[in-house]
Design an enzyme around this catalytic site. Structure first.
Site, short mmCIF file in Angstrom:
data_model
loop_
_atom_site.label_atom_id
_atom_site.label_comp_id
_atom_site.label_asym_id
_atom_site.label_seq_id
_atom_site.Cartn_x
_atom_site.Cartn_y
_atom_site.Cartn_z
N GLU A 168 -39.92 36.23 -3.81
CA GLU A 168 -40.74 35.70 -2.72
C GLU A 168 -40.75 34.17 -2.82
O GLU A 168 -40.93 33.66 -3.92
CB GLU A 168 -42.17 36.22 -2.80
CG GLU A 168 -42.98 35.81 -1.58
CD GLU A 168 -44.40 36.37 -1.55
OE1 GLU A 168 -44.80 37.08 -2.50
OE2 GLU A 168 -45.09 36.09 -0.57
N GLY A 227 -48.73 32.26 -10.24
CA GLY A 227 -49.58 33.12 -11.05
C GLY A 227 -48.92 34.45 -11.40
O GLY A 227 -48.87 34.84 -12.56
N ASN A 270 -43.98 42.43 -6.90
CA ASN A 270 -42.79 43.26 -6.65
C ASN A 270 -43.12 44.74 -6.75
O ASN A 270 -43.82 45.17 -7.65
CB ASN A 270 -41.72 42.94 -7.71
CG ASN A 270 -41.56 41.47 -7.96
OD1 ASN A 270 -41.25 40.73 -7.06
ND2 ASN A 270 -41.86 41.04 -9.18
N GLU A 302 -52.59 41.49 -7.62
CA GLU A 302 -51.21 41.96 -7.48
C GLU A 302 -51.19 43.47 -7.24
O GLU A 302 -50.40 43.96 -6.43
CB GLU A 302 -50.37 41.61 -8.72
CG GLU A 302 -50.34 40.13 -9.09
CD GLU A 302 -50.05 39.19 -7.93
OE1 GLU A 302 -49.28 39.58 -7.03
OE2 GLU A 302 -50.60 38.06 -7.92
N HIS A 316 -51.98 44.30 -3.67
CA HIS A 316 -50.86 44.03 -2.76
C HIS A 316 -50.03 45.29 -2.50
O HIS A 316 -49.31 45.35 -1.51
CB HIS A 316 -49.93 42.97 -3.37
CG HIS A 316 -50.24 41.56 -2.94
ND1 HIS A 316 -50.52 41.20 -1.64
CD2 HIS A 316 -50.25 40.40 -3.66
CE1 HIS A 316 -50.70 39.89 -1.58
NE2 HIS A 316 -50.56 39.38 -2.78
N GLU A 324 -51.95 37.64 2.08
CA GLU A 324 -52.60 36.86 1.02
C GLU A 324 -54.11 36.70 1.24
O GLU A 324 -54.90 36.90 0.33
CB GLU A 324 -51.92 35.50 0.86
CG GLU A 324 -50.47 35.59 0.36
CD GLU A 324 -50.32 36.36 -0.94
OE1 GLU A 324 -51.33 36.63 -1.61
OE2 GLU A 324 -49.17 36.72 -1.28
N1 B3K Z 1 -47.10 36.65 -3.56
C1 B3K Z 1 -47.01 35.85 -4.73
C2 B3K Z 1 -46.77 34.39 -4.46
C3 B3K Z 1 -45.36 34.05 -4.19
C4 B3K Z 1 -45.20 32.55 -4.13
C5 B3K Z 1 -43.86 32.16 -3.70
N2 B3K Z 1 -43.66 30.72 -3.77
C6 B3K Z 1 -48.21 35.99 -5.59
C7 B3K Z 1 -49.44 36.42 -4.92
O1 B3K Z 1 -49.99 35.78 -4.06
O2 B3K Z 1 -49.88 37.50 -5.21
ZN ZN Z 2 -51.06 37.45 -3.29
#
Ligand code: B3K
Ligand code: ZN
Length: 880
Positions: free
Chosen positions: A131, A271, A275, A308, A311, A330
């Site tokens: 990402e 952070g 995935n 995470e 997500h 986000e």
């Molecule tokens: N989705 C990732 C962040 C990706 C950043 C790319 N430069 C972490 C998060 O927000 O959970």
């Molecule tokens: Zn996130």
């Protein structure tokens, strides 16, 4: 390349969105992994949109193409072209299969995007970060989130060097190969966008736990790390289990694969990363043990693990149509994480922490040259838009919607959102439509919040009419022009409120002939509106924007005694703290303007009284005893002089310490410092938090008397919270014992990267002019490297972004030094360089000498060849 302007052809616009002309139904990837040279064979089954007659174009950055074939035949050189990040192929049809073979060089990848090496060539391991657009650094692909594909991934590698092979999805076989090599295959049953692809390979240890979801699936939870830190993964495992249960109970969301892997790395740009089935974490947000982790960091580990994991539904099962919708996943996931953390810890303290962060990080962003809407209309480099606005303000917008719908209504809306959009790439419109439809409410007016940059100012005024026994509250909103938006529209602003009598009790609210409870929400959706409350025998004191019900700057001309009343009596923990913050700001203003002492007295007396209140939560007391930070104070000024702000804030705290008194502080400190078994529960954390605050106040009042206390605390600390707090006091007050403590710490934690980061950070935060020389000396420490993002943040970031009085030297040396380092860093890692460059935010509001020096440094930077990431930030900084 130099800093580009807005007209640059590389600008991507939301208005230009078009559905993909080509999709990938299935992707079969076979990796032959190696540190120096990895080869990847990709087999993509393509789907063409019959309505668009576009040639096949795939993204690909820096790929060494070894072979290419279409539908089983090698492609002749005149049938494809690879240039400027695009592979164009002639002759592809709907249903065609494209095969490519590329070479990657993981060990040479310092940008930490795509496939790279974490750690040393001898002992490190391979991993990926995709990402937002890292997948195009791995293979040719339509690298955009609205292309969802089925992935089958086979990893092959030398067994001794890479005993562990992991990819997203469920395991689908493994075995031996000749020459000491082995293979493992993974199939992901859930179609996903390329940004959620991941693999990990190397020597890693694991801890495991069996988990059964509420809907009956047996899941193996596995956390992986390098051997020397595997013992520090247990807390994260517990937090993961709590998060999974919470999401089942709160949102009815269950996990959907047979395995859930989490991997820790010390080399990561942010952070963590969600995935599918294979989360990858910056070690900073995964490893935890009392000896090296502070209480705040423990809570951050819990929060990021949850974020995470959440997500998996808000992001993975329902993903984003395009990167403009980033806040769809986000903002929503931050909100879900905030709810979870509040439930696991203390709701008011969590709210205070989150709003403080919003004010420290997002408000300045929204007020400066980097301002952008939660859904930006354009960007040059998407990685620059993982901002506090998209995350934190985005979460506040979800919170407003959740508040509007109520607990059950919001759950109903979320159920509908997940049901309607599962397996889709959605938009913010889809989100608001689902929430609204499930509740028979039109939420479309809230879309304006997503499109408009800037923090609205909410002016409130009250008028009491003794004859009518009524109180009229008049609310007005205004958002300053900016971010290319000259005329801002009124937004729907929910204002949660209560009215207090002079005895500190809440009064019943009589409005429009209706009597409600003692708390109500009024929505200001015009530029100006009045709300009348009846049957009041006295002028009330309003408690406005309770719980921070909207992300705005509230302006109400409270008298100090009114704020003191709210500070004593408001049952809303957030507003209670907020009343204290407002009082502190008035006290600060009085000191700055050389005004009479009343405001300072009002604030310090109110707090001195609370200091004696044994019923008050010590953690809340610690927060109440902390005035707004230097960055927040600077936001309210023009002609900013950070050195003066620092000095005034110190003076303000000294006055508070004087009012409470050395004896009372000392006595409280000794009580808090009495030996107790180390524990992580809320009460123990609260005690440590207050102990730290009291020690800091004591040090301000009488540095010499505080030094032995800090020294004793450092030596006897049974955990990092106490140890680091004591070290900070010794260092900031330049105590004679500071050097010994620093040397001791350096040696004790020589092999502990995360603890060492704090050693760099604590010194980078030394206030004032001497900080720069200190930081420069620390750059020569053998443990310092520009190649590790955590180390860069701990030294350069803590200084430039976290130490205003140190960075903003009057002679501009801080700016020149940072600009030089940015050039060096940019050559290695553009994402990290771009983030660090945001330290210049707010430079236009500095006093003239600093402003000129900052501008000169930025101009010099803009004249250098820069990455697109850094060029965009610098270009925006210099925009009129
Ligand atoms: N989705 C990732 C962040 C990706 C950043 C790319 N430069 C972490 C998060 O927000 O959970
Ligand atoms: Zn996130």
């Amino acid at each position: 390349m130099t800093a580009r302007t807005e007209q640059s052809p590389s600008t991507i616009r939301l208005a230009d969105y078009r559905a993909p002309a080509w999709r990938v139904e299935s992707a079969e990837l076979v990796f032959d992994l190696d540190i120096e040279s990895t080869e990847l064979q990709a087999r993509l089954r393509l789907r063409a949109d019959p309505a668009q007659h576009e040639p096949l174009r795939l993204d690909g950055e820096g790929l060494e193409l070894l072979a290419i074939g279409l539908d089983g035949q090698p492609l002749a050189p005149d049938h494809y072209r690879y240039a400027d990040g695009v592979l164009q192929v002639e002759g592809a049809r709907d249903g065609s299969v494209l095969e490519t073979r590329v070479r990657l060089r993981p060990a040479a990848n310092t940008a930490l995007e795509g496939l790279y090496l974490s750690g040393s060539r001898e002992a490190g391991f391979l991993l990926t970060q995709c990402e937002a657009q890292g997948f195009r650094h791995i293979t040719f692909f339509p690298d955009r989130p609205d292309v969802l594909s089925n992935y089958t991934v086979t990893l092959r590698a030398d067994r001794a060097r890479f005993p562990v092979l992991l990819a997203g999805g469920n395991p689908d076989g493994a075995g031996e190969l000749p020459d000491g090599r082995h293979w493992a295959r993974f199939v992901d049953p859930h179609p996903k966008p390329s940004y959620l692809f991941a693999l990990v390979a190397g020597r890693l240890e694991r801890i495991e736990r069996d988990y059964r979801t509420a809907d009956g699936r047996a899941v193996k939870l596995v956390i992986w790390s390098e051997a020397n830190v595997i013992d520090r993964c247990h807390y994260a495992m517990d937090a993961l289990e709590r998060a999974m249960r919470w999401d089942e109970e709160t949102y009815g969301r269950n996990y959907d694969l047979d395995v859930f892997h989490v991997v820790a790395t010390h080399d990561f740009n942010m952070g963590a990363m969600e995935n599918k089935g294979l989360n990858i974490f910056n070690a900073k947000y995964l490893l935890a043990d009392p000896d090296s982790t502070t209480d705040d960091e423990y809570r951050a580990v819990e929060a990021v693990i949850a974020h995470e994991y959440f997500h998996n539904w808000s992001g993975n099962r329902v993903t984003c149509r395009d990167w403009f919708q980033l806040s769809l996943k986000e903002g929503l996931t931050v909100f879900r994480e905030q709810q979870f953390s509040a439930d696991m810890n203390s709701p008011p303290l969590k709210r205070i922490e989150d709003v403080a962060l919003l004010r420290r990080a997002q408000f300045p962003e929204d007020a400066g040259p980097l301002a952008h809407p939660v859904r930006p209309a354009q960007y040059s480099e998407i990685n620059n838009f993982y901002t506090a606005t998209v995350y934190e303000k985005g979460s506040e917008l979800v919170r407003m919607l959740a508040g509007r719908l109520g607990r059950e209504g919001f759950r109903r809306g979320m159920d509908r959102y997940f049901a309607q959009n599962d397996g889709r790439a959605a938009t913010l419109e889809d989100f608001l439509a689902a929430l609204g439809e499930a509740n028979g409410i039109d939420l479309a007016p809230y879309l304006a919040w997503y499109a408009q940059a800037g923090t609205p100012r909410l002016h409130a005024g009250g008028h009491y009419d003794a004859g009518q026994r009524s109180y009229t509250l008049t609310l007005q909103q205004h958002t300053a022009p900016g971010a290319g938006q000259p005329d801002k529209r009124p937004l729907p602003i929910p204002v949660k409120l209560a009215l207090f009598g002079s005895d500190g009790r809440m009064l019943p609210l009589h409005m429009d002939g209706q009597t409600s409870e003692t708390e109500a929400v009024v929505v200001l959706d015009q530029a100006r509106q009045s709300f009348v409350f009846g049957q009041l025998d006295q002028p009330p004191v309003p408690s406005l924007l309770r719980g921070f019900s909207a992300p705005v700057i509230l302006q109400y001309d409270y008298r100090p005694d009114e704020l003191a009343l709210l500070l004593m009596h408001d049952a809303d923990g957030f507003n209670r703290w907020e009343a204290g913050q407002q009082l502190a700001q008035r006290a600060y203003d009085a000191l700055r303007d050389g005004a009479a002492d009343d405001a300072v007295r009002a604030w310090s007396e109110a707090l001195a009284a609370l200091f004696q209140d044994s019923a008050l939560d010590p953690a809340l007391l610690a927060d109440l005893l902390t005035p707004p930070g230097e960055i927040e104070l600077a936001e309210r000024e023009t002609g900013v002089d950070p050195a003066r702000i620092h000095a005034l804030r110190q003076q303000l705290q000294r006055r508070l310490a004087e009012r409470i008194g050395a004896a009372a502080l000392r006595q409280r400190y000794e009580v808090l410092a009495a030996p107790a078994a180390f524990a992580l529960d809320a009460a123990s954390q609260a005690r440590r938090r207050l102990k730290r605050r009291v020690l800091e106040l004591l040090a301000l009042l009488d540095p010499e008397a505080a030094q032995p206390l800090a020294q004793r605390q450092y030596e006897q600390a049974d955990g990092m919270t106490d140890r680091l707090a004591a070290l900070g006091v010794l260092v900031r007050h330049a105590a004679p014992a500071a050097a010994d403590a620093l040397a001791h710490y350096r040696a004790r934690y020589a092999d502990n990267a995360l603890a060492l980061d704090k050693w760099f950070a604590v010194q980078a935060q030394l206030p004032g002019e001497p900080a720069l020389a200190h930081v420069q000396a620390l750059e020569d420490d053998p443990a310092f490297t520009l190649k590790n993002p955590n180390r860069v943040q701990s030294l350069l970031g803590s200084f430039a972004r976290g130490n205003p009085s140190g960075f903003h030297r009057a002679d501009g040396a801080g700016y020149r030094w940072l600009a030089q380092r940015l050039v060096a860093l940019d050559a290695l890692n553009p994402q990290v360089a771009a983030r660090l460059a945001t330290a210049f935010n707010g430079w236009q509001r500095l006093e003239p000498a600093r402003r000129a020096a900052a501008r000169a440094a930025l101009d010099a930077l803009a004249a250098q060849p820069l990455s697109r990431n850094l060029a965009e930030i610098v270009g925006n900084m210099l925009k009129d």
